[in-house]
Write an enzyme that holds these catalytic residues in place. Structure first.
Site, short mmCIF file in Angstrom:
data_model
loop_
_atom_site.label_atom_id
_atom_site.label_comp_id
_atom_site.label_asym_id
_atom_site.label_seq_id
_atom_site.Cartn_x
_atom_site.Cartn_y
_atom_site.Cartn_z
N ASP A 74 0.85 -1.19 0.00
CA ASP A 74 0.00 0.00 0.00
C ASP A 74 0.89 1.24 0.00
OD1 ASP A 74 -3.25 0.33 1.02
OD2 ASP A 74 -1.97 2.10 0.94
N ASP A 133 4.27 1.93 -4.22
CA ASP A 133 3.29 2.61 -5.07
C ASP A 133 3.15 1.82 -6.38
OD1 ASP A 133 1.99 4.41 -6.82
OD2 ASP A 133 2.75 6.11 -5.64
N THR A 163 -15.67 -2.73 -9.74
CA THR A 163 -16.90 -2.12 -9.25
C THR A 163 -18.06 -2.29 -10.23
OG1 THR A 163 -17.90 0.04 -8.77
CG2 THR A 163 -16.03 0.06 -10.25
N ASP A 164 -19.29 -2.23 -9.70
CA ASP A 164 -20.47 -2.28 -10.58
C ASP A 164 -20.62 -1.01 -11.41
OD1 ASP A 164 -21.23 -0.56 -8.53
OD2 ASP A 164 -23.10 -1.60 -8.05
N GLU A 165 -19.88 0.07 -11.01
CA GLU A 165 -20.06 1.35 -11.71
C GLU A 165 -19.61 1.29 -13.18
OE1 GLU A 165 -19.02 4.89 -9.64
OE2 GLU A 165 -19.72 4.10 -7.73
N TYR A 191 -13.90 8.11 -12.42
CA TYR A 191 -13.58 6.93 -11.59
C TYR A 191 -13.99 5.65 -12.32
CZ TYR A 191 -14.43 3.22 -8.17
OH TYR A 191 -14.47 2.00 -7.52
N LYS A 247 -11.74 2.47 -13.82
CA LYS A 247 -11.91 1.07 -13.40
C LYS A 247 -12.25 0.20 -14.61
CE LYS A 247 -11.74 -0.51 -9.79
NZ LYS A 247 -10.61 -1.05 -8.98
N PRO A 301 -25.16 16.39 3.93
CA PRO A 301 -25.39 16.82 2.55
C PRO A 301 -25.95 15.68 1.69
CG PRO A 301 -23.05 16.42 2.91
CD PRO A 301 -23.74 16.10 4.20
N ASP A 361 -26.46 18.67 -6.96
CA ASP A 361 -26.24 17.26 -7.33
C ASP A 361 -24.81 17.04 -7.81
OD1 ASP A 361 -26.96 14.66 -7.60
OD2 ASP A 361 -28.47 14.97 -9.16
P1 NAD Z 1 -10.04 2.89 -0.41
O1 NAD Z 1 -9.94 4.21 -1.08
O2 NAD Z 1 -10.61 2.82 0.97
O3 NAD Z 1 -8.60 2.21 -0.34
C1 NAD Z 1 -7.70 2.24 -1.42
C2 NAD Z 1 -6.34 1.81 -0.90
O4 NAD Z 1 -5.43 1.83 -2.02
C3 NAD Z 1 -5.74 2.75 0.16
O5 NAD Z 1 -5.18 2.01 1.21
C4 NAD Z 1 -4.66 3.50 -0.60
O6 NAD Z 1 -3.58 3.92 0.21
C5 NAD Z 1 -4.23 2.48 -1.63
N1 NAD Z 1 -3.62 3.09 -2.81
C6 NAD Z 1 -4.12 4.13 -3.54
N2 NAD Z 1 -3.27 4.43 -4.53
C7 NAD Z 1 -2.22 3.56 -4.45
C8 NAD Z 1 -1.04 3.37 -5.19
N3 NAD Z 1 -0.73 4.15 -6.24
N4 NAD Z 1 -0.19 2.37 -4.84
C9 NAD Z 1 -0.49 1.56 -3.78
N5 NAD Z 1 -1.59 1.73 -3.02
C10 NAD Z 1 -2.45 2.71 -3.35
O7 NAD Z 1 -10.84 1.97 -1.41
P2 NAD Z 1 -11.92 0.83 -1.13
O8 NAD Z 1 -13.25 1.46 -1.02
O9 NAD Z 1 -11.42 -0.04 -0.08
O10 NAD Z 1 -11.89 0.07 -2.54
C11 NAD Z 1 -10.93 -0.97 -2.77
C12 NAD Z 1 -11.14 -1.51 -4.17
O11 NAD Z 1 -12.46 -2.03 -4.29
C13 NAD Z 1 -10.98 -0.47 -5.26
O12 NAD Z 1 -10.35 -1.07 -6.35
C14 NAD Z 1 -12.42 -0.10 -5.61
O13 NAD Z 1 -12.52 0.32 -6.95
C15 NAD Z 1 -13.13 -1.41 -5.38
N6 NAD Z 1 -14.55 -1.32 -5.00
C16 NAD Z 1 -14.95 -0.51 -3.96
C17 NAD Z 1 -16.29 -0.52 -3.57
C18 NAD Z 1 -16.77 0.32 -2.42
O14 NAD Z 1 -17.99 0.37 -2.16
N7 NAD Z 1 -15.91 0.97 -1.65
C19 NAD Z 1 -17.21 -1.31 -4.26
C20 NAD Z 1 -16.77 -2.10 -5.33
C21 NAD Z 1 -15.43 -2.11 -5.67
O1 DAU Z 2 -20.93 0.98 -6.52
C1 DAU Z 2 -19.65 0.75 -6.03
C2 DAU Z 2 -18.97 2.09 -5.74
O2 DAU Z 2 -19.59 2.61 -4.57
C3 DAU Z 2 -17.47 1.95 -5.54
O3 DAU Z 2 -16.88 1.49 -6.73
C4 DAU Z 2 -16.85 3.29 -5.13
O4 DAU Z 2 -15.46 3.14 -4.87
C5 DAU Z 2 -17.55 3.76 -3.88
O5 DAU Z 2 -17.05 5.02 -3.48
C6 DAU Z 2 -19.07 3.84 -4.10
O6 DAU Z 2 -19.40 4.91 -5.03
P1 DAU Z 2 -20.67 5.87 -4.79
O7 DAU Z 2 -20.44 7.11 -5.54
O8 DAU Z 2 -21.94 5.14 -4.99
O9 DAU Z 2 -20.49 6.11 -3.18
P2 DAU Z 2 -20.63 7.43 -2.28
O10 DAU Z 2 -20.61 6.99 -0.87
O11 DAU Z 2 -19.68 8.50 -2.71
O12 DAU Z 2 -22.10 7.92 -2.62
C7 DAU Z 2 -23.22 7.08 -2.40
C8 DAU Z 2 -24.46 7.84 -2.87
O13 DAU Z 2 -24.69 8.95 -1.99
C9 DAU Z 2 -24.31 8.45 -4.25
O14 DAU Z 2 -25.57 8.39 -4.91
C10 DAU Z 2 -23.93 9.88 -3.99
C11 DAU Z 2 -24.63 10.20 -2.69
N1 DAU Z 2 -23.94 11.15 -1.79
C12 DAU Z 2 -22.63 10.95 -1.51
C13 DAU Z 2 -21.96 11.79 -0.65
C14 DAU Z 2 -20.49 11.60 -0.36
C15 DAU Z 2 -24.67 12.17 -1.19
O15 DAU Z 2 -25.88 12.33 -1.42
N2 DAU Z 2 -24.00 13.01 -0.34
C16 DAU Z 2 -22.68 12.87 -0.04
O16 DAU Z 2 -22.12 13.69 0.73
#
Ligand code: NAD
Ligand code: DAU
Length: 357
Positions: free
Chosen positions: A37, A63, A138-140, A163, A167, A218, A293
């Protein structure tokens, strides 16, 4: 008993990565788990305090945008499995600065693929070990749904934020390495996760933190956008199952069959917070503020995870209400963690308490 293996997990100091590292370290004492990491703002070694002294855990500060460093680490540690989670993960940050997302998520992934391919091409796998490169996505990448339908593994890619575009590009590279070089890859695309160690820039931990401090919550637009929420430990379990039992070249969708409009989720969270903080019911909803938004805000995500359920036998374990309550309790009893990650103090923790091994 599994064979001895050297498993590289990238992004293990982040939200989901820390749960995956914990699960692998605890479930597979015969593996050595290397957590690579870069410790960006989102990476925090405090997330792994409970496993940092286990004999089968190592931390590597590196990195993934540095190709040379990755080659050296493969040569030194001989990784035979990779679970790749390191990424820039926040959609709002990608809207403000797309370039870092291209560097980390696309170039970083290609660097890791190259390093694994080069090392694996020139070094035979240990006896009884099948190599595997697992890419966590991710599903996005599938874009935005209307009121009906679910994302399946066959849904065409249609990423709409910087983003999700980054991905999607990384997913394409992983599949290209499978087809072109016969790399043993597997991928998964998961819906929104929630749970402990979630960085408080994302909706659920941000709202919990704000409610606690009586700050505004928010809500983007009218709060009509829908997300499919999965408890993070269920995602980690799915990653374990797919890493060990998934088929090369295949993709598995992971989701909770748990769709919530943002505003309904916030109402539920306010109710739980009022109860946990002993405030009269109806106190926290007054903090809701509808704000501008998100640009290009995807309306709805929802996952069909039947392939994973039918072929590999994974099922989500927790009902959302139960998982959300557990999550709120975790944040309220881990105020120190929240303070550290929001103030940057965790860097001091890293310097004073933990030394790279
Ligand atoms: P996060 O942002 O919490 O963690 C990301 C980690 O990657 C951190 O520890 C950061 O230090 C490390 N990192 C970033 N850039 C780096 C680099 N250049 N070299 C080495 N390490 C680096 O993310 P998360 O929410 O835990 O997501 C993890 C993975 O799962 C991602 O690939 C994300 O796309 C995927 N994902 C997330 C979600 C979600 O809901 N959070 C859902 C589906 C998929
Ligand atoms: O679907 C998987 C994804 O889910 C992951 O790949 C991403 O890494 C993860 O960040 C997440 O993305 P979202 O954009 O869906 O998550 P976020 O928590 O940023 O936002 C969730 C929903 O809430 C989205 O519709 C935006 C809204 N939102 C978010 C924030 C931060 C708000 O209304 N207010 C806020 O302040």
């Amino acid at each position: 008993m599994e064979a001895k293996r050297n498993i590289l997990i990238t992004g293990g100091a982040g939200f989901i990565g820390s749960h995956v590292v914990r699960l692998f370290v605890n479930n597979y004492p015969e593996y050595t788990i290397f957590n690579l990491d870069a410790l960006t703002y989102a990476g925090n070694l405090e997330n792994l305090r409970d496993v940092q002294d286990k004999p089968n855990y190592r931390f590597l500060k590196a990195d993934i945008t540095n190709a040379e460093e990755l080659d050296k680490l493969f040569a030194t540690h001989g990784f035979d499995g990779v679970v790749h989670l390191a990424a820039e993960s926040h959609v709002d940050r990608s809207i403000h600065g797309p370039t870092q997302f291209a560097l980390t998520n696309v170039i970083g992934t290609v660097n890791l693929l190259n390093a694994a391919r080069n090392y694996w091409a020139h070094n035979a796998a240990p006896t009884g070990v099948e190599r595997r490169f697992y890419h966590v996505s991710t599903d996005e990448v599938y874009g935005s749904l209307g009121d009906e339908g679910l994302f399946t593994e066959e849904t065409p890619y249609d990423p709409r934020s910087p983003y999700s575009a980054s991905k999607a590009a990384s997913d394409h590279f992983v599949r290209a390495f499978y087809h072109t070089y016969k790399m043993p890859v597997v991928l998964s695309n998961c819906s929104n996760n929630y749970g402990s160690f979630h960085f408080p820039e994302k909706l659920i931990p941000l709202a919990i933190n704000n409610i606690k401090h009586n700050f505004k919550i928010p809500v983007y637009g009218k709060g009509e956008n829908v997300r499919d929420w999965l408890f993070v430990e269920d995602h980690a379990r799915a990653i374990d199952v797919i890493f060990h039992k998934g088929k090369d070249g295949e993709t598995y969708n992971i989701g909770g069959h748990n769709e919530w409009k943002n505003i309904d989720l916030i109402y539920l969270l306010c109710k739980i917070m009022d109860s946990k903080l002993n405030r009269p019911e109806g106190t926290s909803v007054k903090l809701i503020e509808f704000v501008k938004d998100r640009a290009g805000h995807d309306l709805r995500y929802a996952i069909d995870s039947s392939k994973l359920q039918n072929e590999l036998g994974w099922v989500p374990s927790l009902q959302f209400e139960e998982g959300l309550e557990k999550t709120v309790e975790w944040y309220l009893t881990n105020e120190e963690w929240l303070h550290h990650v929001t103030s940057g103090d965790y860097l001091k923790y890293y310097e004073t308490q933990y030394h790279q091994r």
